[in-house]
Design a protein around this motif. Structure first.
Motif, PDB file in Angstrom:
ATOM      1  N   VAL A 219       0.841  -1.205   0.000  1.00 25.65           N
ATOM      2  CA  VAL A 219       0.000   0.000   0.000  1.00 25.65           C
ATOM      3  C   VAL A 219       0.876   1.256   0.000  1.00 25.65           C
ATOM      4  O   VAL A 219       0.696   2.168  -0.807  1.00 25.65           O
ATOM      5  CB  VAL A 219      -0.965  -0.007   1.218  1.00 25.65           C
ATOM      6  N   GLU A 220       1.856   1.283   0.890  1.00 23.26           N
ATOM      7  CA  GLU A 220       2.740   2.442   0.989  1.00 23.26           C
ATOM      8  C   GLU A 220       3.528   2.643  -0.312  1.00 23.26           C
ATOM      9  O   GLU A 220       3.639   3.760  -0.832  1.00 23.26           O
ATOM     10  CB  GLU A 220       3.702   2.226   2.169  1.00 23.26           C
ATOM     11  N   SER A 221       4.047   1.552  -0.849  1.00 28.96           N
ATOM     12  CA  SER A 221       4.815   1.607  -2.091  1.00 28.96           C
ATOM     13  C   SER A 221       3.934   2.110  -3.239  1.00 28.96           C
ATOM     14  O   SER A 221       4.334   2.998  -4.001  1.00 28.96           O
ATOM     15  CB  SER A 221       5.361   0.204  -2.375  1.00 28.96           C
ATOM     16  N   GLY A 222       2.715   1.572  -3.311  1.00 26.89           N
ATOM     17  CA  GLY A 222       1.791   1.989  -4.377  1.00 26.89           C
ATOM     18  C   GLY A 222       1.454   3.464  -4.284  1.00 26.89           C
ATOM     19  O   GLY A 222       1.438   4.174  -5.299  1.00 26.89           O
ATOM     20  N   GLU A 223       1.198   3.940  -3.072  1.00 26.23           N
ATOM     21  CA  GLU A 223       0.842   5.359  -2.894  1.00 26.23           C
ATOM     22  C   GLU A 223       2.005   6.276  -3.239  1.00 26.23           C
ATOM     23  O   GLU A 223       1.833   7.300  -3.908  1.00 26.23           O
ATOM     24  CB  GLU A 223       0.389   5.608  -1.446  1.00 26.23           C
ATOM     25  N   LEU A 224       3.189   5.905  -2.799  1.00 28.09           N
ATOM     26  CA  LEU A 224       4.365   6.743  -3.073  1.00 28.09           C
ATOM     27  C   LEU A 224       4.658   6.766  -4.579  1.00 28.09           C
ATOM     28  O   LEU A 224       4.901   7.834  -5.158  1.00 28.09           O
ATOM     29  CB  LEU A 224       5.575   6.228  -2.279  1.00 28.09           C
ATOM     30  N   LEU A 225       4.594   5.600  -5.201  1.00 31.86           N
ATOM     31  CA  LEU A 225       4.873   5.561  -6.646  1.00 31.86           C
ATOM     32  C   LEU A 225       3.841   6.385  -7.417  1.00 31.86           C
ATOM     33  O   LEU A 225       4.209   7.155  -8.318  1.00 31.86           O
ATOM     34  CB  LEU A 225       4.900   4.118  -7.159  1.00 31.86           C
ATOM     35  N   THR A 226       2.582   6.255  -7.067  1.00 33.10           N
ATOM     36  CA  THR A 226       1.556   7.023  -7.770  1.00 33.10           C
ATOM     37  C   THR A 226       1.789   8.524  -7.604  1.00 33.10           C
ATOM     38  O   THR A 226       1.681   9.291  -8.571  1.00 33.10           O
ATOM     39  CB  THR A 226       0.151   6.623  -7.280  1.00 33.10           C
ATOM     40  N   PHE A 227       2.143   8.929  -6.393  1.00 30.14           N
ATOM     41  CA  PHE A 227       2.446  10.346  -6.176  1.00 30.14           C
ATOM     42  C   PHE A 227       3.600  10.787  -7.082  1.00 30.14           C
ATOM     43  O   PHE A 227       3.532  11.840  -7.738  1.00 30.14           O
ATOM     44  CB  PHE A 227       2.820  10.595  -4.696  1.00 30.14           C
ATOM     45  N   LEU A 228       4.650   9.966  -7.144  1.00 32.38           N
ATOM     46  CA  LEU A 228       5.829  10.343  -7.942  1.00 32.38           C
ATOM     47  C   LEU A 228       5.519  10.334  -9.440  1.00 32.38           C
ATOM     48  O   LEU A 228       5.924  11.250 -10.167  1.00 32.38           O
ATOM     49  CB  LEU A 228       6.998   9.398  -7.626  1.00 32.38           C
ATOM     50  N   PHE A 229       4.770   9.339  -9.907  1.00 33.23           N
ATOM     51  CA  PHE A 229       4.419   9.298 -11.340  1.00 33.23           C
ATOM     52  C   PHE A 229       3.594  10.541 -11.711  1.00 33.23           C
ATOM     53  O   PHE A 229       3.839  11.185 -12.738  1.00 33.23           O
ATOM     54  CB  PHE A 229       3.606   8.043 -11.692  1.00 33.23           C
ATOM     55  N   ASP A 230       2.616  10.858 -10.873  1.00 30.30           N
ATOM     56  CA  ASP A 230       1.767  12.027 -11.159  1.00 30.30           C
ATOM     57  C   ASP A 230       2.611  13.307 -11.184  1.00 30.30           C
ATOM     58  O   ASP A 230       2.401  14.183 -12.013  1.00 30.30           O
ATOM     59  CB  ASP A 230       0.645  12.161 -10.113  1.00 30.30           C
ATOM     60  N   HIS A 231       3.564  13.377 -10.274  1.00 26.29           N
ATOM     61  CA  HIS A 231       4.449  14.545 -10.231  1.00 26.29           C
ATOM     62  C   HIS A 231       5.279  14.645 -11.514  1.00 26.29           C
ATOM     63  O   HIS A 231       5.364  15.706 -12.144  1.00 26.29           O
ATOM     64  CB  HIS A 231       5.354  14.437  -8.999  1.00 26.29           C
ATOM     65  N   MET A 232       5.874  13.538 -11.930  1.00 25.13           N
ATOM     66  CA  MET A 232       6.763  13.526 -13.105  1.00 25.13           C
ATOM     67  C   MET A 232       6.029  13.850 -14.394  1.00 25.13           C
ATOM     68  O   MET A 232       6.627  14.365 -15.348  1.00 25.13           O
ATOM     69  CB  MET A 232       7.369  12.128 -13.301  1.00 25.13           C
ATOM     70  N   GLU A 233       4.750  13.492 -14.448  1.00 26.25           N
ATOM     71  CA  GLU A 233       3.997  13.610 -15.702  1.00 26.25           C
ATOM     72  C   GLU A 233       3.228  14.919 -15.812  1.00 26.25           C
ATOM     73  O   GLU A 233       2.328  15.047 -16.648  1.00 26.25           O
ATOM     74  CB  GLU A 233       3.070  12.390 -15.845  1.00 26.25           C
ATOM     75  N   GLN A 234       3.588  15.913 -15.014  1.00 22.26           N
ATOM     76  CA  GLN A 234       2.946  17.229 -15.137  1.00 22.26           C
ATOM     77  C   GLN A 234       3.381  17.895 -16.440  1.00 22.26           C
ATOM     78  O   GLN A 234       4.536  17.783 -16.846  1.00 22.26           O
ATOM     79  CB  GLN A 234       3.367  18.125 -13.971  1.00 22.26           C
ATOM     80  N   ALA A 235       2.432  18.649 -17.008  1.00 21.66           N
ATOM     81  CA  ALA A 235       2.689  19.311 -18.303  1.00 21.66           C
ATOM     82  C   ALA A 235       3.954  20.171 -18.283  1.00 21.66           C
ATOM     83  O   ALA A 235       4.651  20.276 -19.281  1.00 21.66           O
ATOM     84  CB  ALA A 235       1.479  20.154 -18.686  1.00 21.66           C
TER      85      ALA A 235
END
Ligand code: OGA
Ligand code: MN
Length: 283
Positions: A219-235
């Motif tokens: 759960v922790e790994s999934g949440e952290l990765l999702t946060f980081l992916f969303d951050h990296m993929e900003q316009a």
């Protein structure tokens, strides 16, 4: 005395505020001297991705150009090897090439090439031979600035972590898999890597291939990765490339991720790809 920039045998112009440059006034089918190659390398390191429009390149021309930047990687997925040109992979939906092809159709999530191997490529060089009328664009995101703009507490939290990268050629080659194939290649790499040439730090994870952070519960790994992916993929970190036939694009696979937009599968798209062998990522 002319400025150094005045004597460069090519012209560099920025592609976007996020990353990238166009390099014009150079014919890559010709021999390039050492000074020109060194200047191209500097422009590429500085801009992360560079595109050379209007090129006419045979397979041999493309191989020669790529060798200026290192040893060519032999295609490691046997499915996509060409006996005569073992470093060339055709990224295409064209069925009549007589060659093995890869990543034929559809949208593709952001990823680093080959990050599921111990030694991912340093550079990928993609040459546009046929492009659809619409779609099939390639997006590039700057993973230096993605790292640099993280909040301090997140930087501290990910410092020293490793993540597992996984990829299955046969199933789900363009989107994140639901279940894992035990035979598919995988490798754990640092979440943040230091670029060996620029010394800058870059986030080295991606939505398509990074499946978990080592030593963290799911759960922790999934949440952290999702946060980081969303951050990296900003316009603000992204440049979207709309291909023109004759474009040769070279990206730094140590500090940028790329993705592809969808396109009509009935339209031909043919790209010729070579990767340059890298070194194992370091923290
Ligand atoms: C690749 C790739 C994207 C594209 O060749 O590694 O991800 O636009 N290609 O075809
Ligand atoms: Mn790719």
């Amino acid at each position: 005395m002319p400025m150094v920039a005045d004597v460069l045998p090519f012209k560099v112009s920025p592609l976007s505020g996020a990353l990238g440059a166009t390099i014009g006034g150079i014919d890559l089918s010709q021999y390039l001297d050492a000074a020109t190659v060194a200047a191209l390398r500097r422009a590429w390191l500085e801009n992360v991705i560079v595109v050379f429009p209007g090129q006419t390149l045979t397979e041999t021309d493309q191989e020669r150009f790529c060798r200026n930047f290192g040893e060519l990687e032999i295609v490691r997925s046997a499915r996509a090897q060409d006996a005569g040109h073992p470093s060339i992979m055709l990224i295409t939906n064209v069925r009549d090439t007589g060659k093995v092809t890869a990543l034929e159709n559809g949208e593709m999530y952001f990823h680093y090439d080959q990050c599921y191997y111990e030694v991912p490529a340093d550079a990928t060089i993609l040459y546009a031979m046929e492009v659809p009328k619409e779609g099939g664009h390639t997006l590039f995101a700057n993973c230096y600035t993605a790292y640099e703009t993280l909040p301090g507490d997140v930087k501290r939290r990910i410092d020293g972590l490793k993540a597992l990268n996984y990829y299955d050629y046969r199933r789900d080659p363009t989107v994140r898999p639901g279940t894992l194939n035990p035979d598919a290649p995988r490798w754990a790499h640092p979440v943040v890597r230091t670029h060996p040439e620029t010394g800058r730090k870059a986030l080295f994870i991606n939505r398509l291939m990074t499946i978990s952070i080592e030593g963290m519960d799911a759960v922790e790994s999934g949440e952290l990765l999702t946060f980081l992916f969303d951050h990296m993929e900003q316009a603000r970190f992204i440049y979207e490339h709309k291909w023109t036939v004759g474009d040769l694009m070279m990206w730094d696979n140590r500090c940028s991720i790329h993705a592809r937009t969808d396109f009509d599968p009935s339209q031909r798209r043919m790209m010729r790809r070579i990767t340059v062998r890298g070194g194992a990522p370091v923290v």
